[in-house]
Scaffold this motif. Structure first.
Motif, PDB file in Angstrom:
ATOM      1  N   ILE A  19      42.956  40.348  34.686  1.00 35.78           N
ATOM      2  CA  ILE A  19      42.073  40.772  35.778  1.00 35.78           C
ATOM      3  C   ILE A  19      42.731  41.876  36.595  1.00 35.78           C
ATOM      4  O   ILE A  19      42.101  42.887  36.924  1.00 35.78           O
ATOM      5  N   SER A  20      44.007  41.716  36.898  1.00 34.50           N
ATOM      6  CA  SER A  20      44.713  42.710  37.708  1.00 34.50           C
ATOM      7  C   SER A  20      44.808  44.047  36.997  1.00 34.50           C
ATOM      8  O   SER A  20      44.852  45.097  37.645  1.00 34.50           O
ATOM      9  N   GLY A  21      44.821  44.022  35.692  1.00 30.67           N
ATOM     10  CA  GLY A  21      44.897  45.262  34.926  1.00 30.67           C
ATOM     11  C   GLY A  21      43.562  45.947  34.750  1.00 30.67           C
ATOM     12  O   GLY A  21      43.478  46.975  34.089  1.00 30.67           O
ATOM     13  N   ALA A  75      36.786  46.332  43.399  1.00 36.02           N
ATOM     14  CA  ALA A  75      37.896  45.607  44.029  1.00 36.02           C
ATOM     15  C   ALA A  75      37.469  44.220  44.501  1.00 36.02           C
ATOM     16  O   ALA A  75      38.205  43.238  44.331  1.00 36.02           O
ATOM     17  N   ALA A  76      36.287  44.119  45.126  1.00 36.23           N
ATOM     18  CA  ALA A  76      35.839  42.824  45.636  1.00 36.23           C
ATOM     19  C   ALA A  76      35.662  41.824  44.503  1.00 36.23           C
ATOM     20  O   ALA A  76      36.015  40.644  44.633  1.00 36.23           O
ATOM     21  N   HIS A 106      37.718  38.302  43.689  1.00 32.34           N
ATOM     22  CA  HIS A 106      37.020  37.036  43.430  1.00 32.34           C
ATOM     23  C   HIS A 106      37.492  36.421  42.113  1.00 32.34           C
ATOM     24  O   HIS A 106      37.761  35.216  42.040  1.00 32.34           O
ATOM     25  N   PHE A 107      37.599  37.243  41.058  1.00 23.71           N
ATOM     26  CA  PHE A 107      38.073  36.741  39.772  1.00 23.71           C
ATOM     27  C   PHE A 107      39.476  36.158  39.881  1.00 23.71           C
ATOM     28  O   PHE A 107      39.773  35.098  39.319  1.00 23.71           O
ATOM     29  N   CYS A 108      40.355  36.856  40.588  1.00 26.67           N
ATOM     30  CA  CYS A 108      41.734  36.360  40.737  1.00 26.67           C
ATOM     31  C   CYS A 108      41.769  35.026  41.482  1.00 26.67           C
ATOM     32  O   CYS A 108      42.534  34.125  41.136  1.00 26.67           O
ATOM     33  N   ASP A 109      40.933  34.892  42.510  1.00 28.11           N
ATOM     34  CA  ASP A 109      40.880  33.638  43.255  1.00 28.11           C
ATOM     35  C   ASP A 109      40.320  32.507  42.394  1.00 28.11           C
ATOM     36  O   ASP A 109      40.739  31.352  42.524  1.00 28.11           O
ATOM     37  N   ALA A 110      39.363  32.842  41.531  1.00 25.74           N
ATOM     38  CA  ALA A 110      38.702  31.814  40.732  1.00 25.74           C
ATOM     39  C   ALA A 110      39.489  31.441  39.479  1.00 25.74           C
ATOM     40  O   ALA A 110      39.275  30.358  38.918  1.00 25.74           O
ATOM     41  N   ASP A 138      35.276  36.562  28.223  1.00 33.31           N
ATOM     42  CA  ASP A 138      36.220  37.525  28.793  1.00 33.31           C
ATOM     43  C   ASP A 138      37.308  36.753  29.539  1.00 33.31           C
ATOM     44  O   ASP A 138      37.151  35.564  29.827  1.00 33.31           O
ATOM     45  N   PRO A 139      38.431  37.407  29.856  1.00 34.03           N
ATOM     46  CA  PRO A 139      39.599  36.668  30.339  1.00 34.03           C
ATOM     47  C   PRO A 139      39.595  36.436  31.848  1.00 34.03           C
ATOM     48  O   PRO A 139      40.551  36.764  32.545  1.00 34.03           O
ATOM     49  N   VAL A 140      38.521  35.833  32.382  1.00 35.62           N
ATOM     50  CA  VAL A 140      38.450  35.587  33.824  1.00 35.62           C
ATOM     51  C   VAL A 140      39.396  34.469  34.272  1.00 35.62           C
ATOM     52  O   VAL A 140      39.499  34.199  35.462  1.00 35.62           O
ATOM     53  N   PHE A 141      40.085  33.830  33.344  1.00 33.56           N
ATOM     54  CA  PHE A 141      41.083  32.818  33.662  1.00 33.56           C
ATOM     55  C   PHE A 141      42.480  33.421  33.771  1.00 33.56           C
ATOM     56  O   PHE A 141      43.433  32.730  34.138  1.00 33.56           O
ATOM     57  N   SER A 142      42.639  34.692  33.423  1.00 34.75           N
ATOM     58  CA  SER A 142      43.955  35.329  33.328  1.00 34.75           C
ATOM     59  C   SER A 142      44.131  36.356  34.437  1.00 34.75           C
ATOM     60  O   SER A 142      43.524  37.434  34.401  1.00 34.75           O
TER      61      SER A 142
END
Length: 342
Positions: A175-177, A184-185, A189-193, A167-171
Motif C-alpha cells: 500500500i505504501s508503495g 493519499a486519503a 485508510h488502507f494502511c489503517d485497515a 489486491d494486497p490491501v492487507f500489506s
C-alpha cells in the motif's frame, strides 16, 4: 454498553475517499446501504429473539446461547454428497463482483456444487446461506461485528472457510508503495485497515488470490495455504456483441480507448498523458475514448485536442464491450509500483 468497531477515518472523510476511488454514485450508495444495514440489524435481531433490551452487537447471540444451553451448539458435518458453497462478498464494485464472485460461482457449479451468494451487508441472506453450506468463501470482507459473526457461525457449523482477495490491501508495504496512483486519503485508510484484514484472513483455513504477486505478499504474512485463481475471459466476455447497431466508426485515423472502473485509476493515466497528447496532436483523425470514473474533464489532456476526445460514463458490461469494440486498441496504463505489480 454496545461495542463499536473503531473507525480509522471519520464517516465524512471515508465517504470522500469512496467518492474519489469509486465515484460519487458509489459514495451515495454507501450512505443508502448504511441506513439499510441499521434497519436490517434491528430486523435480524428481532427475528432471532434478540430484542431491544439486548446490548450485543451480534444478532445471532441469543441463538448461540440457546443452542449452547441445549447442548447442540456444534452442527453435524456435511456429507460429501451435499456440497454447497456459500459466498459472502463485498459487491460494491461490479467489475470485482464479476471476476471474483460470479466466476467462482460458475466454477463451483461446474464441479457439482450448489452455490448461494449473499452481499455481506445483507445479514439475513448471508446467515441463511451459511446454514445451507458445506464450504464458505469470504470475498474482500473487512473485520467488523457482522463479519466476525459470519466467521463464528461458520465455525459453529464446521464449514471450510476460504478468504478471497484480488489486491494486497492487507500489506502495508504494498500500500505504501502505491503513492504513484492511489489518493493519499485512500492510502491512509488502507494502511489503517490492513492489520484487521490480515487478522481476518488468518482466521480462515486458506486464502485465494488473483495473481502470483498477491500470493507472494500473502505468504510473507500468513502460514495459511494460498491458492491462485486468475480472473479469466468467461463466456460473457467471449460471446458476440448483441445484435443491433454496429460499433461507431471513428473515421480513418486510429482510435484508442481507456476504461477506468474507479477514480483511483486516474493516477495511472497521468503517467501516459504526454504520450497521448502527442498521439492526438500528430494526426487530427486520431481519436481517444475515455470511459468510466476519474476521467472527467478529459483527464488533464490538452484543451486543444478536445474535438478528438469522447467521454462515456461507467456502463453495464454489454455496453462496455461495445464501447471497447469501437477502438483499434485499448490502453491499460499502470504506474510502476508494488501495488500495481500485484
Amino acid at each position: 454498553m454496545r461495542y463499536k468497531v473503531p473507525n480509522p477515518i471519520p464517516l465524512a472523510a471515508r465517504l470522500r475517499a469512496i467518492a474519489r476511488e469509486e465515484g460519487t454514485r458509489a459514495a451515495l450508495d454507501r450512505v443508502a446501504t448504511y441506513g439499510r444495514l441499521q434497519l436490517a440489524q434491528t430486523h435480524v435481531g428481532r427475528a432471532v429473539g434478540f430484542g431491544r433490551a439486548s446490548n450485543s452487537a451480534y444478532p445471532m447471540g441469543s441463538t448461540w446461547a440457546h443452542l449452547a444451553e441445549k447442548g447442540v451448539f456444534f452442527a453435524a458435518p456435511q456429507s460429501a454428497a451435499g456440497r454447497h458453497l456459500a459466498i459472502v462478498a463485498e459487491t460494491a464494485l461490479p467489475q470485482c463482483t464479476k471476476y471474483r464472485v460470479h466466476q467462482m460461482e460458475h466454477l463451483a457449479k461446474a464441479i457439482g456444487f450448489q452455490v448461494s451468494v449473499a452481499d455481506q451487508r445483507q445479514s439475513e441472506d448471508a446467515l441463511t446461506a451459511l446454514q445451507l453450506a458445506s464450504h464458505v468463501m469470504f470475498y474482500r470482507l473487512e473485520p467488523n461485528h457482522r463479519t466476525w459473526m459470519y466467521l463464528y457461525e461458520a465455525r459453529r457449523l464446521g464449514l471450510k472457510v476460504i478468504y478471497d482477495i484480488d489486491d494486497p490491501v492487507f500489506s502495508v508495504p504494498a500500500i505504501s508503495g502505491a503513492s504513484a496512483h492511489i489518493p493519499a486519503a485512500l492510502s491512509r485508510h488502507f494502511c489503517d485497515a490492513a492489520p484487521g484484514i490480515l487478522a481476518l484472513m488468518g482466521a480462515c483455513d486458506a486464502i485465494s488470490v488473483s495473481t502470483e504477486a498477491v500470493a507472494e505478499e500473502a505468504r510473507a504474512f500468513l502460514p495459511r495455504p494460498v491458492f491462485v485463481r486468475r480472473n479469466f475471459a468467461d463466456p460473457q466476455t467471449l460471446s458476440p456483441l448483441p445484435e443491433g447497431e454496429p460499433p461507431v466508426s471513428r473515421g480513418p485515423g486510429l482510435t484508442l480507448a481507456y476504461a477506468s472502473g474507479s477514480d483511483g485509476r486516474a493516477g495511472d493515466l497521468e503517467h501516459v498523458l504526454p504520450v497521448l497528447d502527442a498521439f492526438l496532436a500528430e494526426d487530427s483523425s486520431h481519436h481517444l475514448i475515455l470511459i468510466g470514473h476519474g476521467v472527467e474533464g478529459h483527464a488533464g489532456l490538452s484543451n486543444k485536442l478536445l474535438k478528438q476526445i469522447s467521454q462515456s460514463p461507467f456502463q453495464d458490461y454489454p455496453l462496455y464491450l461495445k464501447q471497447l469494440a469501437e477502438a483499434d486498441a485499448v490502453l491499460v496504463p499502470l504506474a510502476d509500483d508494488r501495488f500495481n505489480g500485484c
